[in-house]
Write an enzyme that holds these catalytic residues in place. Sequence first.
Site, PDB file in Angstrom:
ATOM      1  N   TYR A 240       0.824  -1.201   0.000  1.00  0.00           N
ATOM      2  CA  TYR A 240       0.000   0.000   0.000  1.00  0.00           C
ATOM      3  C   TYR A 240       0.865   1.261   0.000  1.00  0.00           C
ATOM      4  O   TYR A 240       1.412   1.668   1.022  1.00  0.00           O
ATOM      5  CB  TYR A 240      -0.934   0.021   1.216  1.00  0.00           C
ATOM      6  CG  TYR A 240      -1.835  -1.185   1.333  1.00  0.00           C
ATOM      7  CD1 TYR A 240      -2.209  -1.926   0.219  1.00  0.00           C
ATOM      8  CD2 TYR A 240      -2.330  -1.592   2.572  1.00  0.00           C
ATOM      9  CE1 TYR A 240      -3.042  -3.028   0.325  1.00  0.00           C
ATOM     10  CE2 TYR A 240      -3.168  -2.689   2.695  1.00  0.00           C
ATOM     11  CZ  TYR A 240      -3.512  -3.408   1.560  1.00  0.00           C
ATOM     12  OH  TYR A 240      -4.339  -4.506   1.683  1.00  0.00           O
TER      13      TYR A 240
ATOM     14  N   HIS B  17      -0.025 -12.480   1.452  1.00  0.00           N
ATOM     15  CA  HIS B  17      -0.791 -11.504   0.678  1.00  0.00           C
ATOM     16  C   HIS B  17      -0.827 -11.834  -0.811  1.00  0.00           C
ATOM     17  O   HIS B  17       0.215 -11.914  -1.470  1.00  0.00           O
ATOM     18  CB  HIS B  17      -0.158 -10.116   0.874  1.00  0.00           C
ATOM     19  CG  HIS B  17      -1.024  -8.977   0.443  1.00  0.00           C
ATOM     20  ND1 HIS B  17      -0.535  -7.710   0.219  1.00  0.00           N
ATOM     21  CD2 HIS B  17      -2.365  -8.901   0.205  1.00  0.00           C
ATOM     22  CE1 HIS B  17      -1.523  -6.911  -0.124  1.00  0.00           C
ATOM     23  NE2 HIS B  17      -2.645  -7.611  -0.162  1.00  0.00           N
TER      24      HIS B  17
END
Length: 319
Positions: A54, A136
Site C-alpha cells: 500500500y 498476501h
Amino acid sequence: MRTLGGSRAAVSPLGFGAATLGNLFAEVSDDDAHAAVDAAWAAGVRYFDTAPHYGLGLSERRLGAALRGRPRDTYTLSTKVGRLLEPGGSGGPDEGFAVPADRRRVWDFSADGVRRSVEDSLHRLGLDRIDVAYIHDADECADGGEQALREAYPALERLRSEGVIGAIGAGMNQVAPLERYLTETDADVVLCAGRYSLLDQRAGRSLLPEALRRGRSVVIGGVFNSGLLADPQPGATYDYKAAPVELLGRALRIKKIAEAHGVPLRAAALNFPFRHPAVASVLVGMRSAAEAADAAAMLAVDVPDELWGELREEGLLTP
C-alpha cells in the site's frame, strides 16, 4: 473484541483498512491520515490493517506514526508478506497509488523473503511485534500459491514461535486458495476481500462454513465492492473497474429495498457479513475523520431481519 482462531489476537468488529493511507487512487495528506486514525480510535476501532504494497510502504509508515503513543496492548495491527520493496523504481507515478514509484515490488514467498518482509515492516511501523501477518495475494503471483504454502507459511510459524508475530493468516480476493489455508494449515484467520458482500456471496458457500467447523476466523474486506455498494450510480466501480450495467441495476434494487426499511445502503453492506458467525471483523478503508465516523455510524445502524428476508425473497441474496 473477538479473538482470531486459536490465537490471542483480538479484533474490533470494525477494522481500519489502511490502503487509503498509502494514497490509494488519490493523495491523502499526512494530517488527514492521522485524523482518520484518531477518529476511528474515538469510535472504538482497535483493529488496523496495512501492507507494504500500500503506497510502497507509505501506509505502514503513516499508520505506525498515528498509533505511536497509544498503549501497545490496546490495539491489534496486521500487515502482510509476499512483496518486498526494492530500489530501482520507475520514478514515475505508481500504479494504483498516488505516490512516486521510487521503489519496485518484488514477489517473494520464500522463507528468507518472509523474514525480511516482517523485519522491514517492523522498521516502517516503528514496532517490535506484529499481531497478525497475512500471506498476501499469493493467488495473483505465478507459482506463488504453492511456494506460499510450502515456504512462507512455515516461516510465519517460526516467527510466531519466536513471538515476533501473534497470529497467521492469508489474505486474497479468491475463495478457493483461502480454503487451502483452512484445510492444509493451522492458520488462525483468512482475510477474504470482495467475495462476501451484498453483491457476491461466494465465500458463504464453503469458506465460511469450513472456517466455522474448524474454529478459525474470517475477516471480510471489500464490503462495498470498491465503491458500487457505497454509492450505486453510473460510473461507480466494482472490483476496481467500471461496474457492469446488470450489477449497477442489482445494487440499485438492493438500495431501494434497504431504504424502504429505513436503512442506508452503506449500513446494510457493512452489517451483512456479520450474519455469519465465522466473521470476526470487517475492514473499511477510511481516508478522513469524516469517513471513519461514517463507517462507525453505519455499522451501528439496527438492520431489521425483515430487510434480509425481503432481499432473499427477491433473489438478491443467496439463501
